[in-house]
Design an enzyme around this catalytic site. Structure first.
Site, PDB file in Angstrom:
ATOM      1  N   GLU A 157       0.847  -1.230  -0.027  1.00  0.00           N
ATOM      2  CA  GLU A 157       0.168  -0.113   0.088  1.00  0.00           C
ATOM      3  C   GLU A 157       0.991   1.338  -0.196  1.00  0.00           C
ATOM      4  OE1 GLU A 157      -2.842   3.020   0.111  1.00  0.00           O
ATOM      5  OE2 GLU A 157      -0.991   2.668   1.675  1.00  0.00           O
ATOM      6  N   ASP A 158       1.966   1.108   0.603  1.00  0.00           N
ATOM      7  CA  ASP A 158       2.562   2.584   0.752  1.00  0.00           C
ATOM      8  C   ASP A 158       4.159   2.205   0.951  1.00  0.00           C
ATOM      9  OD1 ASP A 158       3.380   5.225   0.767  1.00  0.00           O
ATOM     10  OD2 ASP A 158       2.311   5.734   2.799  1.00  0.00           O
ATOM     11  N   HIS A 193      -1.618   0.453   6.714  1.00  0.00           N
ATOM     12  CA  HIS A 193      -1.920   1.153   5.600  1.00  0.00           C
ATOM     13  C   HIS A 193      -0.762   2.280   5.251  1.00  0.00           C
ATOM     14  CE1 HIS A 193      -5.877   3.161   3.846  1.00  0.00           C
ATOM     15  NE2 HIS A 193      -5.143   3.325   3.009  1.00  0.00           N
ATOM     16  N   ILE A 236       2.194   4.705   5.805  1.00  0.00           N
ATOM     17  CA  ILE A 236       3.447   5.128   6.391  1.00  0.00           C
ATOM     18  C   ILE A 236       4.228   6.234   6.126  1.00  0.00           C
ATOM     19  CG2 ILE A 236       3.466   2.307   6.650  1.00  0.00           C
ATOM     20  CD1 ILE A 236       5.990   2.533   4.778  1.00  0.00           C
ATOM     21  N   HIS A 283      -5.481  -0.604  10.818  1.00  0.00           N
ATOM     22  CA  HIS A 283      -6.888  -0.787  10.851  1.00  0.00           C
ATOM     23  C   HIS A 283      -7.162  -2.253  11.580  1.00  0.00           C
ATOM     24  CE1 HIS A 283      -7.230   2.676   8.291  1.00  0.00           C
ATOM     25  NE2 HIS A 283      -6.440   2.221   7.458  1.00  0.00           N
ATOM     26  N   ASN A 327      -6.091   7.411   6.556  1.00  0.00           N
ATOM     27  CA  ASN A 327      -5.431   6.754   5.395  1.00  0.00           C
ATOM     28  C   ASN A 327      -4.099   6.869   5.274  1.00  0.00           C
ATOM     29  OD1 ASN A 327      -4.804   6.748   2.312  1.00  0.00           O
ATOM     30  ND2 ASN A 327      -6.721   6.112   2.333  1.00  0.00           N
ATOM     31  N   ASP A 328      -3.575   7.994   5.494  1.00  0.00           N
ATOM     32  CA  ASP A 328      -1.942   8.227   5.203  1.00  0.00           C
ATOM     33  C   ASP A 328      -1.675   9.284   5.999  1.00  0.00           C
ATOM     34  OD1 ASP A 328       0.429   8.036   4.123  1.00  0.00           O
ATOM     35  OD2 ASP A 328       0.127   9.168   2.399  1.00  0.00           O
ATOM     36  N   ASN A 337      -6.383  11.365   0.777  1.00  0.00           N
ATOM     37  CA  ASN A 337      -5.683  10.032   0.669  1.00  0.00           C
ATOM     38  C   ASN A 337      -4.117  10.409   0.806  1.00  0.00           C
ATOM     39  OD1 ASN A 337      -4.449   7.782  -0.294  1.00  0.00           O
ATOM     40  ND2 ASN A 337      -6.460   7.313  -1.459  1.00  0.00           N
ATOM     41  N   ASP A 340      -3.324   8.480  -5.403  1.00  0.00           N
ATOM     42  CA  ASP A 340      -3.502   7.840  -4.091  1.00  0.00           C
ATOM     43  C   ASP A 340      -2.207   8.508  -3.361  1.00  0.00           C
ATOM     44  OD1 ASP A 340      -3.282   5.689  -2.355  1.00  0.00           O
ATOM     45  OD2 ASP A 340      -4.687   4.671  -3.490  1.00  0.00           O
ATOM     46  N   ASN A 341      -1.338   7.672  -3.172  1.00  0.00           N
ATOM     47  CA  ASN A 341       0.061   7.974  -2.396  1.00  0.00           C
ATOM     48  C   ASN A 341       0.711   8.831  -2.898  1.00  0.00           C
ATOM     49  OD1 ASN A 341      -0.875   6.675  -0.094  1.00  0.00           O
ATOM     50  ND2 ASN A 341       0.067   4.915  -0.776  1.00  0.00           N
TER      51      ASN A 341
END
Length: 351
Positions: free
Chosen positions: A53-54, A114, A116, A133, A167-168, A223, A268-269
Site C-alpha cells: 500500500e505504501d 495502511h 506509513i 486498521h 488513510n495516510d 488520501n 493515491d499516495n
C-alpha cells in the site's frame, strides 16, 4: 391528485439519483481506459505478490513497505494473511523484501497496515509511523527501527476521535504528524453513501501529544499526504476530487491553501523527491475497476509527476503534470496491479 404527486416525487428522486450516479462515475473516471505500457527495466519483486500500500525510504536506501492491507470493498489477495512491514535495501543489485520482526506485546494477528511515514530524530534514531486498521478501526502505531537485527520496537498506539478513518500520514516529529481521514462516516453503508453523494467532508488532522486539531477540510476523499523537503509545504491527494492540494505549513502547524493541481486520474499516495522537491503520485486511471474487481480486466495504474516550479507557481498551467511515466507493467498477471505509491530513488555521488 395523490397519484400525480407520488409520480412527480418519484420522478424527482429518480432524476436526483441519476444525476448523482453520473457525477459519481465521472469522479471515478469510470469510462477511462489506459493503454498498457511495458517498461524495459520494470520487473516484479517476489515476496510482495499480495500488494503493497505504501513505501517510504531512508536516505541510505532502506525502503519500508506496508503490505497486506484489507480495506472495505476492495479485493484482498490474501484475506487470511496478517499484514506486515517489509524492508528492502535498494542499493543491492537484486533487492529482496524481508519482513521486519515486531517486538513482543504488539497485537500482530490484527495488524492491517495502511499509510506509513519515517522520521529521523536528532540522535539519528529512526521512527516509523504506521496507520493500522485492526478490526477495520483506525489507529496510528509508532515504532522505533533497530537496524542491527531488522526489527521494530513498538513504542505506543495512538487513538483519537479526530482520527476515525485514517488513510495516510506524514511525520513532522518523533511523536507528531499530519494525517488524512478518507471518510467522514465509519459504517460501511454510510461511507459508500458518502462517496455516492459526493460529500466533501474528509479532512487533514494535525496530531501531537499536546494538541490535536483539524487543519484542512473539504475533500471528497483525502488520501496521500507528504511534505516538501524544506518542510514549508504540505501536499494532499484528493482521490475522488482528482486533485493534489498544495498548502503552506506554518510554525503552529496550521495549513493555508495555496494551489490545486487538477488531474484526469485518481491520485493515491504521494512521494517527494528529496533533492528536487518534485511530487510523484501513484494513481488509479479507473476507480470503478477497483470497486468492481475483474481478474480478466485488471484496474491498471499510472504515475504522474509535477516539478517543484509548477507545483508552487500560483499562475502555472491548469494541468501541469507530466504523465509520460504512465505504466501498467503487469496487465496480464495475477498480481495486484493497482499502483498506490510511486517512489523515486536517487543516490548522491559522494566521490
Amino acid at each position: 391528485m395523490g397519484k400525480l404527486l407520488a409520480l412527480a416525487l418519484a420522478g424527482i428522486v429518480a432524476a436526483l439519483v441519476g444525476e448523482r450516479l453520473v457525477a459519481f462515475r465521472n469522479r471515478m473516471c469510470a469510462s477511462r481506459e489506459l493503454k498498457p505500457k511495458r517498461l524495459p527495466n520494470c520487473h516484479l519483486i517476489k515476496g510482495i505478490e499480495v500488494g503493497s500500500e505504501d513505501i517510504d525510504i531512508l536516505p541510505n536506501g532502506l525502503a519500508f513497505i506496508s503490505s497486506g492491507l484489507k480495506y472495505p470493498g476492495m479485493q484482498s489477495f490474501a484475506p487470511d494473511k496478517r499484514g506486515e512491514i517489509l524492508l528492502m535495501d535498494l542499493k543491492e543489485e537484486n533487492p529482496r523484501p524481508v519482513e521486519l520482526r515486531i517486538s513482543r506485546g504488539f497485537e500482530l494477528a490484527s495488524f492491517n497496515p495502511h499509510g506509513i511515514s519515517l522520521y529521523v530524530g536528532e540522535d539519528d534514531a529512526v521512527y516509523l509511523f504506521v496507520v493500522n486498521h485492526p478490526q477495520y478501526k483506525s489507529t496510528v502505531e509508532l515504532f522505533k527501527f533497530v537496524e542491527d537485527d531488522n526489527s521494530l520496537v513498538h513504542l505506543k498506539t495512538i487513538k483519537h476521535e479526530l482520527l476515525p478513518s485514517v488513510n495516510d500520514i506524514v511525520a513532522v516529529g518523533p511523536d507528531s504528524f499530519f494525517a488524512t481521514n478518507d471518510h467522514y462516516f465509519t459504517e460501511t453503508f454510510l461511507l459508500y453513501l458518502e462517496m455516492f453523494l459526493g460529500l466533501t467532508w474528509t479532512n487533514v488532522v494535525y496530531y501531537s501529544p499536546k494538541e490535536v486539531k483539524e487543519v484542512a477540510t473539504g475533500f471528497y476523499f483525502a488520501n496521500g499526504i507528504n511534505m516538501s523537503p524544506d518542510g514549508r509545504y504540505v501536499y494532499v491527494a484528493d482521490l475522488l476530487g482528482q486533485k493534489i492540494h498544495v498548502f503552506e505549513k506554518h510554525a503552529n502547524f496550521t495549513l493555508t491553501p495555496l494551489k490545486e493541481l487538477q488531474l484526469d486520474t485518481l491520485p493515491d499516495n504521494l512521494s517527494v523527491d528529496p533533492y528536487t522537491g518534485d511530487i510523484w503520485a501513484g494513481c488509479h486511471p479507473n476507480g470503478m475497476k477497483l470497486l468492481l474487481y475483474d481478474p480478466g480486466n485488471l484496474p491498471g495504474s499510472e504515475g504522474v509527476t509535477s516539478s517543484l516550479e509548477t507545483t508552487l507557481c500560483r499562475n502555472g498551467a491548469a494541468s501541469p503534470l507530466n504523465t509520460d511515466v504512465n505504466a501498467s507493467p503487469f496487465p496480464e498477471g495475477k498480481t495486484d496491479t493497482s499502483k498506490q505509491a510511486v517512489i523515486l530513488m536517487k543516490f548522491k555521488d559522494n566521490c
